[in-house]
Scaffold this motif. Sequence first.
Motif, PDB file in Angstrom:
ATOM      1  N   THR A  60       0.833  -1.202   0.000  1.00  0.00           N
ATOM      2  CA  THR A  60       0.000   0.000   0.000  1.00  0.00           C
ATOM      3  C   THR A  60       0.853   1.231   0.000  1.00  0.00           C
ATOM      4  OG1 THR A  60      -1.721  -1.210   1.208  1.00  0.00           O
ATOM      5  CG2 THR A  60      -1.830   1.215   1.230  1.00  0.00           C
ATOM      6  N   MET A  61       1.945   1.259   0.734  1.00  0.00           N
ATOM      7  CA  MET A  61       2.827   2.423   0.785  1.00  0.00           C
ATOM      8  C   MET A  61       3.534   2.643  -0.559  1.00  0.00           C
ATOM      9  SD  MET A  61       4.481   2.014   4.586  1.00  0.00           S
ATOM     10  CE  MET A  61       5.462   3.441   4.343  1.00  0.00           C
ATOM     11  N   VAL A  62       3.879   1.563  -1.227  1.00  0.00           N
ATOM     12  CA  VAL A  62       4.544   1.705  -2.541  1.00  0.00           C
ATOM     13  C   VAL A  62       3.582   2.293  -3.530  1.00  0.00           C
ATOM     14  CG1 VAL A  62       5.556   0.424  -4.450  1.00  0.00           C
ATOM     15  CG2 VAL A  62       6.187  -0.140  -2.109  1.00  0.00           C
ATOM     16  N   LEU A  63       2.342   1.810  -3.511  1.00  0.00           N
ATOM     17  CA  LEU A  63       1.349   2.334  -4.445  1.00  0.00           C
ATOM     18  C   LEU A  63       1.081   3.810  -4.162  1.00  0.00           C
ATOM     19  CD1 LEU A  63      -1.191  -0.671  -4.663  1.00  0.00           C
ATOM     20  CD2 LEU A  63       0.482   0.090  -6.381  1.00  0.00           C
ATOM     21  N   ALA A  64       1.020   4.143  -2.862  1.00  0.00           N
ATOM     22  CA  ALA A  64       0.777   5.538  -2.502  1.00  0.00           C
ATOM     23  C   ALA A  64       1.916   6.411  -2.993  1.00  0.00           C
ATOM     24  CB  ALA A  64       0.603   5.672  -1.003  1.00  0.00           C
ATOM     25  N   GLY A  65       3.162   5.944  -2.873  1.00  0.00           N
ATOM     26  CA  GLY A  65       4.314   6.729  -3.355  1.00  0.00           C
ATOM     27  C   GLY A  65       4.278   6.929  -4.858  1.00  0.00           C
ATOM     28  N   LEU A  66       3.891   5.853  -5.597  1.00  0.00           N
ATOM     29  CA  LEU A  66       3.824   5.973  -7.065  1.00  0.00           C
ATOM     30  C   LEU A  66       2.754   6.959  -7.472  1.00  0.00           C
ATOM     31  CD1 LEU A  66       4.263   2.190  -8.096  1.00  0.00           C
ATOM     32  CD2 LEU A  66       5.940   4.062  -8.266  1.00  0.00           C
TER      33      LEU A  66
END
Length: 320
Positions: free
Chosen positions: A6-12
């Motif tokens: 979820t954090m990776v998607l939010a960063g992207l």
Amino acid sequence: MNSRVTMVLAGLLLVGAVIAGYWGLSLSQPPQVTEVVVAEPEEPAPAEPLLDLSALPLVGEDEPERVPVVVLAKAVPAMATISAEDLLVEELRVAPPGSFAESQALVGRVVWRDLPAGTVLNESSFETGGPLARMIRPEERALAIQVDEVISGGGHIQPGDYVDVLLFLRDDDRNSDRTVQVVIPALRILTVGSAMGADRSGEPLMPPVAEDEKDSRANRRVEAPRTAVLAIPEALLTRFMLASEVGKLRLAVRSIDEKLLAGYQAGDKQPDKVEELNRQLFQFEKLALRQARQPQPGLAPQRPAGIPVYHGSAVARQYP
């Protein structure tokens, strides 16, 4: 869903949102117009005309022809014999009148006056005699007369002027008529006082005056000349002297526009004019002879010496 994913998607998504925002911002601004300066093409410089070699003169084609003239390479004193080292041949455009073209004929001749270096030699360089003898022709004579400021045109006559000689006759016991006549017209003035004119070819006989001598002359007191020398035809010489003895002479200056001096230097002799004047001057000769025969007023006639007769110690004179 795993929190890490979820954090990776939010960063992207955050990175994509930043990119999308920057892209939208750049599209919303008007495009910048860049002014492009177009340089005007320079006009080509006019081509230099080609040199027309046919119009140029050939070497020596229009150059004036030069003639050889013999001059002195160094100063020569009077009474010196000319040697080959004293002569130099110069190439001149115009040869002076009477000059020599070859130097061989001048070697061994004697000059009769001082000649400076560069002098163009002619026959007058080897002639004897004073300056007056070089100013007249063989059929002329140089005669001096006494002048003052009145006789000499107010003292303004100069060598080279032409004058008419006038004779004034008073009425007295020996001459019953008071007359003024022209004795001889158009006589050339040779000298006035110490001032001298030119010779027959027009060459000045007076040397150039130095500047220091000019200053010394200017400080001196100028005295009026007392004599003038005239060039008189030989046929009129004795008649002129008789005319000068019977009356008073005056000199009337003639105009320079008559070109009499130029005609004289060109060789104009006018023999007919001299013969006519010779006939007109006969009356002066008769007048002078008549005055010579008459006794001077106030003087007793001279008695003859007589014949001495001796009577012992006494001497007596008997007159015829």
